[in-house]
Design a protein around this motif. Structure first.
Motif, mmCIF file in Angstrom:
data_model
loop_
_atom_site.group_PDB
_atom_site.id
_atom_site.type_symbol
_atom_site.label_atom_id
_atom_site.label_comp_id
_atom_site.label_asym_id
_atom_site.label_seq_id
_atom_site.Cartn_x
_atom_site.Cartn_y
_atom_site.Cartn_z
ATOM 1 N N UNK A 152 0.779 -1.234 0.000
ATOM 2 C CA UNK A 152 0.000 0.000 0.000
ATOM 3 C C UNK A 152 0.805 1.274 0.000
ATOM 4 N N UNK A 153 2.145 1.180 -0.093
ATOM 5 C CA UNK A 153 2.903 2.429 -0.076
ATOM 6 C C UNK A 153 2.800 3.145 -1.420
ATOM 7 N N UNK A 200 8.459 12.457 -0.927
ATOM 8 C CA UNK A 200 7.306 13.327 -0.755
ATOM 9 C C UNK A 200 6.348 12.670 0.225
ATOM 10 N N UNK A 201 5.713 13.470 1.055
ATOM 11 C CA UNK A 201 4.755 12.940 2.005
ATOM 12 C C UNK A 201 3.385 12.738 1.395
ATOM 13 N N UNK A 202 2.520 12.072 2.136
ATOM 14 C CA UNK A 202 1.158 11.867 1.659
ATOM 15 C C UNK A 202 0.425 13.194 1.516
ATOM 16 N N UNK A 203 0.678 14.113 2.440
ATOM 17 C CA UNK A 203 0.075 15.439 2.318
ATOM 18 C C UNK A 203 0.579 16.180 1.097
ATOM 19 N N UNK A 204 1.856 16.005 0.774
ATOM 20 C CA UNK A 204 2.425 16.623 -0.420
ATOM 21 C C UNK A 204 1.750 16.084 -1.670
ATOM 22 N N UNK A 205 1.595 14.772 -1.749
ATOM 23 C CA UNK A 205 0.954 14.144 -2.909
ATOM 24 C C UNK A 205 -0.491 14.614 -3.052
ATOM 25 N N UNK A 206 -1.193 14.757 -1.937
ATOM 26 C CA UNK A 206 -2.584 15.194 -1.981
ATOM 27 C C UNK A 206 -2.739 16.619 -2.510
ATOM 28 N N UNK A 246 -7.908 -3.243 -3.964
ATOM 29 C CA UNK A 246 -9.165 -3.260 -3.207
ATOM 30 C C UNK A 246 -9.049 -2.439 -1.927
ATOM 31 N N UNK A 247 -7.937 -2.572 -1.218
ATOM 32 C CA UNK A 247 -7.763 -1.842 0.031
ATOM 33 C C UNK A 247 -7.778 -0.333 -0.186
ATOM 34 N N UNK A 248 -7.075 0.125 -1.222
ATOM 35 C CA UNK A 248 -6.966 1.580 -1.410
ATOM 36 C C UNK A 248 -8.245 2.185 -1.979
ATOM 37 N N UNK A 249 -8.995 1.387 -2.753
ATOM 38 C CA UNK A 249 -10.212 1.915 -3.371
ATOM 39 C C UNK A 249 -11.428 1.732 -2.475
ATOM 40 N N UNK A 250 -11.574 0.551 -1.894
ATOM 41 C CA UNK A 250 -12.809 0.205 -1.187
ATOM 42 C C UNK A 250 -12.645 -0.015 0.307
ATOM 43 N N UNK A 258 -1.884 4.330 0.556
ATOM 44 C CA UNK A 258 -2.560 4.758 -0.672
ATOM 45 C C UNK A 258 -4.034 5.047 -0.460
ATOM 46 N N UNK A 259 -4.630 4.527 0.609
ATOM 47 C CA UNK A 259 -6.048 4.778 0.863
ATOM 48 C C UNK A 259 -6.338 6.248 1.114
ATOM 49 N N UNK A 260 -5.318 7.032 1.452
ATOM 50 C CA UNK A 260 -5.517 8.470 1.660
ATOM 51 C C UNK A 260 -6.015 9.144 0.387
ATOM 52 N N UNK A 261 -5.792 8.517 -0.764
ATOM 53 C CA UNK A 261 -6.255 9.105 -2.021
ATOM 54 C C UNK A 261 -7.772 9.182 -2.089
ATOM 55 N N UNK A 262 -8.479 8.434 -1.248
ATOM 56 C CA UNK A 262 -9.931 8.568 -1.189
ATOM 57 C C UNK A 262 -10.355 9.976 -0.771
ATOM 58 N N UNK A 263 -9.466 10.704 -0.136
ATOM 59 C CA UNK A 263 -9.772 12.059 0.321
ATOM 60 C C UNK A 263 -9.492 13.114 -0.745
ATOM 61 N N UNK A 264 -8.913 12.713 -1.860
ATOM 62 C CA UNK A 264 -8.548 13.662 -2.916
ATOM 63 C C UNK A 264 -9.730 13.853 -3.868
#
Length: 260
Positions: free
Chosen positions: A137-138, A182-188, A207-211, A220-226
């Motif tokens: 998931x990284x 780059x951090x997750x906040x940077x990517x977002x 599946x984990x990152x999407x659902x 990668x699940x943080x991308x659900x917030x983008x």
């Protein structure tokens, strides 16, 4: 988050290249976020082909890479700055001075990380960020447990990541233990994120990152917030998605004007 299921890596590379081409047509001085690894290779190959045909012009484009190993001497073949040069920037007309990478050899790593964040902001931010995803998931080198608000910083690699990357070195003993990423906040902060994943080995993490839940165990699940994320996967990587039929229906009936 839009999930697009395609037959294979060739189709994924072509669709991602379509998004880059559309961006460059409306903004010739766009800022691209450049990922290394195997996932973006079909995209880079397709973009290089389109430039050779005269369809694209990268002369005003700027690029920022996601991460870099700590401790490798400049010019080392596995430095990600060298990897992105070989895989992409030497194949198009982007100026070498317009490609920026985190400095993994800096004497003052925290200061170099702050400078990298400042450089991204000075460029106006990333317009389109390409991403791969690790089996754990990284994204970039944000390993499980990373802060969902993190910025560019030094990170320790977990052993699975070092084992995964050992094939690029002379064994795992040569793989560095630390990276600048780059951090997750940077990517977002990027305006549009395109994540690419192929193969059955990526099915569970897709599946984990999407659902799945938004959780540090799957960065990668943080991308659900983008607000604008496109996930491009092949049939094998999509095989564990519960809503796969819905994603297919949505894409098949998408308005032509909408784009990615």
């Amino acid at each position: 988050m839009e999930v697009v299921i395609l037959p294979g890596s060739k189709q994924i590379g072509s669709l991602a290249a379509d998004a880059v081409e559309a961006l460059l047509r409306r903004k010739p001085d766009a800022v691209l976020g450049l990922a290394t690894g195997s996932s973006p290779l079909p995209v880079y190959g397709e973009l290089a082909r389109r430039q050779e045909e005269g369809r694209l012009d990268f002369s005003r484009v700027r690029g920022f890479t996601l991460d870099e190993y700590v401790g490798l001497e400049p010019g080392h073949p596995q430095c990600y700055r060298e990897v992105i040069r070989r895989e992409f920037t030497d194949r198009v007309d982007i100026a070498p001075g317009n490609v920026y990478s985190p400095d993994g050899s800096a004497a003052d790593i925290p200061a170099a990380c702050r400078a990298y964040e400042d450089a991204i902001k000075a460029a106006g931010g990333v317009d389109l960020q390409l991403l791969g995803v690790g089996t754990d998931g990284h994204i970039a080198f944000n390993e499980p447990g990373s802060s969902l608000a993190s910025r560019t910083r030094i990170k320790s690699l977990i052993e699975q990541t070092r084992r995964d990357n050992a094939r690029f070195f002379n064994g795992i003993h040569d793989v560095p233990h630390h990276v600048v990423t780059q951090g997750l906040g940077t990517i977002l902060d990027a305006n549009h994120v395109i994540l690419l994943a192929t193969g059955a080995q990526k099915a569970q993490v897709v599946r984990d990152l999407v659902e799945g839940p938004v959780a540090a165990i799957c960065p990668a699940s943080v991308l659900q917030l983008h607000p604008h994320v496109t996930v491009l996967v092949d049939e094998a990587a999509a095989s564990s998605l519960r809503l796969a039929d819905y994603y297919r229906h949505t894409y098949d009936n998408k308005p032509a004007w909408q784009g990615l």
